[in-house]
Design an enzyme around this catalytic site. Structure first.
Site, short mmCIF file in Angstrom:
data_model
loop_
_atom_site.label_atom_id
_atom_site.label_comp_id
_atom_site.label_asym_id
_atom_site.label_seq_id
_atom_site.Cartn_x
_atom_site.Cartn_y
_atom_site.Cartn_z
N THR A 192 -31.12 55.71 22.91
CA THR A 192 -31.64 56.89 22.23
C THR A 192 -30.49 57.73 21.66
O THR A 192 -29.37 57.65 22.15
CB THR A 192 -32.42 57.69 23.30
OG1 THR A 192 -33.54 56.92 23.67
CG2 THR A 192 -32.83 59.05 22.86
N VAL A 197 -45.30 56.24 25.30
CA VAL A 197 -44.41 57.33 24.90
C VAL A 197 -43.55 57.68 26.10
O VAL A 197 -44.07 57.88 27.21
CB VAL A 197 -45.20 58.57 24.42
CG1 VAL A 197 -44.24 59.70 24.07
CG2 VAL A 197 -46.07 58.21 23.22
N GLY A 198 -42.25 57.75 25.89
CA GLY A 198 -41.34 58.09 26.98
C GLY A 198 -41.03 59.58 27.02
O GLY A 198 -41.79 60.40 26.52
N ASP A 199 -39.91 59.89 27.62
CA ASP A 199 -39.52 61.30 27.77
C ASP A 199 -39.08 61.96 26.47
O ASP A 199 -39.20 63.17 26.31
CB ASP A 199 -38.33 61.38 28.74
CG ASP A 199 -37.12 60.64 28.17
OD1 ASP A 199 -37.22 59.42 27.96
OD2 ASP A 199 -36.08 61.29 27.90
N GLY A 259 -32.08 57.64 28.72
CA GLY A 259 -32.20 56.86 29.95
C GLY A 259 -33.64 56.43 30.17
O GLY A 259 -34.43 56.41 29.23
N1 ASP Z 1 -35.40 57.74 27.09
C1 ASP Z 1 -35.83 56.72 26.16
C2 ASP Z 1 -37.24 56.31 26.48
O1 ASP Z 1 -37.55 56.12 27.65
C3 ASP Z 1 -34.94 55.52 26.16
C4 ASP Z 1 -33.45 55.81 26.03
O2 ASP Z 1 -33.00 56.91 26.27
O3 ASP Z 1 -32.71 54.91 25.65
O4 ASP Z 1 -38.01 56.14 25.59
#
Ligand code: ASP
Length: 312
Positions: A167, A196-198, A219
């Site tokens: 990210t 959907v992530g953080d 992360g």
């Molecule tokens: N945090 C991002 C997600 O979980 C992935 C990343 O930070 O690489 O979508």
């Protein structure tokens, strides 16, 4: 107020062969954002410009070159947040927006909402004059090949070698004291469609509060959400006396920003046993980065105006 800028390109097990490209990408992002801030321009323009550079760079997991979901499609998420007003604009599940951060900004500035998803978000993009792209245009051949390898062998970790990008994000403070934070991602490789992530969630992947500072995280999203990592880091900035783990035993020359960043990552590890990283600027513009992954691509502008980048 002295302007300040910090960027990141993800915290993961970045392979040696991608290190140079990560440095170069962070340098270009800093150059794009700093050319605005150094000329007296606004922090919002600076974070947008920096993140767009990182989105366009396939070495990072955002915009072009994002990880593919289980169906082999790119689905992007992004957010930008104004520290003065606590107003954010976020978008998730985008398939046809080349630069998701541009849409996040439009949502913040030109809608009454904080977050739009999928088709509705793309319709709003068109209404706002942002052109949609062919979904295929966001797919890099490296990612397609990695996705095929991952799918064939139950997503074995060894198949991730060579595509451990992460990210992206930026935090900027401008000469008039405006502070903005931004995060953009393609999410995790082989995620379920619709996951959907953080990253686009206010307080999780990004937060900015003029009383304290601004944060962008990276992360494992499912863990970052559990501890609302970006807001947690901002809270540590407000109350450094609660940072007992990072302050205790460390050398006393750590800044409050560094202590807060480390304390937040310490909490992520302790409470979720997961890995991640974050960048932050406190409201005076002091930068800090912390991560518990083997590497994190990041960089900031030093007080003398030169760029520092690191992938360690
Ligand atoms: N945090 C991002 C997600 O979980 C992935 C990343 O930070 O690489 O979508």
């Amino acid at each position: 107020m002295k302007p300040s800028l910090i960027v990141h390109g993800g915290a993961w097990d970045i392979p040696d062969e991608a290190v140079e490209a990560c440095h170069a990408g962070c340098q270009r992002a800093l150059a794009a954002g700093w050319s605005i801030l150094a000329a007296g321009g606004p922090a919002l323009d600076a974070v947008e410009a920096a993140v767009m550079v990182l989105e366009d760079d396939p070495v990072f997991d955002a915009g072009f070159g994002s990880h593919l979901n289980l169906d082999g499609r790119v689905e992007c998420d992004a957010i930008v947040m104004n520290a003065a007003t606590l107003r954010a604009g976020a978008a998730a599940g985008l398939r046809r927006v080349k630069n998701p951060i541009r849409l996040a900004r439009r949502i913040m500035e030109r809608s009454n909402h904080m977050m739009l998803i999928a088709e509705g978000a793309e319709r709003f993009a068109v209404q706002q004059g942002l052109e949609l792209c062919d979904p295929e245009e966001l797919i890099s051949e490296t990612e397609r090949a990695a996705w095929q390898r991952c799918k064939q062998d139950k997503h074995a970790a060894k198949h991730h070698r060579g595509h451990e990008q992460g990210t992206v994000g930026a935090v900027a403070l401008d000469g008039s004291g405006q502070l903005f934070a931004a995060t953009s991602t393609g999410g995790t490789c082989c995620k379920l469609p619709g996951r959907v992530g953080d990253s686009p969630l206010i307080g999780c992947g990004c937060y900015a509060d003029a009383d304290a500072g601004g944060v962008s995280c990276t992360g494992y999203g499912e863990a970052i959400m559990k501890v609302v990592l970006a807001k947690t880091a901002v809270d540590f900035l407000c109350r450094p006396e609660t940072c007992v783990n990072s302050a205790a035993g460390s050398s006393c020359d750590l800044s409050t920003a560094e202590i807060a960043a480390r304390e937040a990552i310490h909490l992520l590890a302790r409470r979720t046993h997961a890995t991640g990283g974050l960048i932050l600027l406190d409201h005076h513009g002091n930068p800090a980065a912390a991560f518990n992954t083997p590497r994190m691509a990041h960089g900031y502008v030093k007080p003398d105006g030169t760029f520092f980048t690191a992938v360690e």
